[in-house]
Design a protein around this motif. Structure first.
Motif, mmCIF file in Angstrom:
data_model
loop_
_atom_site.group_PDB
_atom_site.id
_atom_site.type_symbol
_atom_site.label_atom_id
_atom_site.label_comp_id
_atom_site.label_asym_id
_atom_site.label_seq_id
_atom_site.Cartn_x
_atom_site.Cartn_y
_atom_site.Cartn_z
ATOM 1 N N UNK A 25 36.447 -23.269 -18.888
ATOM 2 C CA UNK A 25 34.953 -23.075 -19.225
ATOM 3 C C UNK A 25 34.711 -21.897 -18.467
ATOM 4 N N UNK A 26 35.107 -21.129 -17.404
ATOM 5 C CA UNK A 26 34.738 -20.210 -16.482
ATOM 6 C C UNK A 26 34.716 -18.905 -17.598
ATOM 7 N N UNK A 65 33.167 -28.375 -8.441
ATOM 8 C CA UNK A 65 32.903 -27.158 -7.695
ATOM 9 C C UNK A 65 33.496 -26.084 -8.007
ATOM 10 N N UNK A 66 34.651 -26.008 -8.789
ATOM 11 C CA UNK A 66 35.424 -24.598 -9.112
ATOM 12 C C UNK A 66 34.407 -24.141 -10.169
ATOM 13 N N UNK A 67 33.749 -24.696 -11.055
ATOM 14 C CA UNK A 67 32.910 -24.060 -12.087
ATOM 15 C C UNK A 67 31.606 -23.530 -11.418
ATOM 16 N N UNK A 72 28.429 -18.723 -9.491
ATOM 17 C CA UNK A 72 27.975 -17.929 -8.323
ATOM 18 C C UNK A 72 28.382 -16.665 -8.422
ATOM 19 N N UNK A 73 29.841 -16.623 -8.415
ATOM 20 C CA UNK A 73 30.426 -15.366 -8.391
ATOM 21 C C UNK A 73 29.960 -14.317 -9.576
ATOM 22 N N UNK A 74 29.896 -14.998 -10.667
ATOM 23 C CA UNK A 74 29.398 -14.173 -11.825
ATOM 24 C C UNK A 74 28.052 -13.669 -11.878
ATOM 25 N N UNK A 75 27.080 -14.444 -11.265
ATOM 26 C CA UNK A 75 25.778 -13.990 -11.200
ATOM 27 C C UNK A 75 25.750 -12.803 -10.019
ATOM 28 N N UNK A 76 26.429 -12.999 -8.908
ATOM 29 C CA UNK A 76 26.521 -11.921 -7.783
ATOM 30 C C UNK A 76 27.082 -10.638 -8.343
#
Ligand code: IPE
Ligand code: IPE
Ligand code: MG
Length: 239
Positions: A25-26, A65-67, A72-76
């Protein structure tokens, strides 16, 4: 002067886009970021002055949690990599939603872009992260109670709208788009959508294009908004 035009988009369907390709999904969320870039770039030419994007709902914390960490990392990364582009293109970026549950580095990235882009006038891009419309309405009700009586004069509806929306150009949504096939609001901008025109498409967010965006806006332009009154023709006929 440009006519205000507030479009809100619920960017849904990333997960299904990936699953259909046999991908995690990521990778759907990653592909979705590319769509965000295209849509943000296309918005001013379509006459959009305020664009609110639903990136992460308060209920999306319930995902694995992994998703959540991946999102959060992608938004950052998106905010850091595109910060200069926002400023150069004359876009102002603000965040709506709660900040206290976000990773501190993401909050830092948000605040940096908000400060750098504060003078932008061409487009107001609002990204909804950890957002719940109902929570925003409760927050506004609490703010309202704390408001000195003198400030709360004038039409209560207008004053309360400002508290809910947080920005004058965001008090009413003109057009609400949801990709991904679901026909629901999922706690997005409930107050601001009181008279929004709704547009749903089965296209999954990573497949959504500028042409699809333009089609939604064209369809909106053909609609007649009556706000509870009569159409212009009916009004004339009624004398
Ligand atoms: C993206 O779409 C929206 C977010 C919540 C980040 P989804 O992740 O909900 O995709 P689907 O609905 O499972 O396909
Ligand atoms: C709505 O999508 C929220 C975002 C687009 C960020 P969801 O996938 O979370 O909504 P539901 O679960 O289908 O209502
Ligand atoms: Mg979804």
């Amino acid at each position: 002067m440009t006519q205000p035009f507030h479009v809100a988009i619920s960017m849904d369907g990333n997960g299904r886009w990936a699953t259909r390709r046999g991908l995690p999904r990521g990778l759907g969320h990653k592909a979705g970021v590319q769509t965000v870039r295209r849509i943000v770039e296309a918005a001013p030419d379509l006459g959009v002055t305020t664009l609110t994007l639903f990136a992460f709902s308060a209920n999306n914390w319930n995902r694995p949690q992994v998703e959540v960490d991946g999102l959060m990392m992608l938004l950052d990364a998106y905010l850091r990599s595109d910060a200069r582009r926002f400023v150069e293109s004359g876009a102002r970026l603000t965040l709506i939603g709660r900040r206290d549950r976000l990773p501190p580095s993401l909050v830092q990235a948000i605040e940096a872009v908000e400060a750098a882009s504060a003078g932008g006038r061409r487009l107001h891009l609002r990204i909804a992260i950890d957002y719940s419309a109902r929570e925003e309405i409760v927050r506004a009700a609490n703010d309202w109670r704390a408001l000195p009586a003198a400030v709360a004069t004038g039409p209560a509806l207008d004053a309360f709208s400002r508290l809910v929306a947080g920005a004058a150009d965001a008090e009413a949504v003109d057009l609400m788009i949801r990709t991904g096939g679901e026909k629901r609001l999922s706690d997005f901008l409930l107050w601001e959508c009181a008279y929004a025109e709704l547009w749903f498409t089965d296209t999954l967010w990573p497949d959504f294009t500028e042409a699809g965006f333009a089609a939604a806006v064209e369809d909106f332009r053909r609609r007649e908004r009556r706000f509870g009154g009569l159409s212009a023709g009916e009004q004339r006929a009624a004398g």
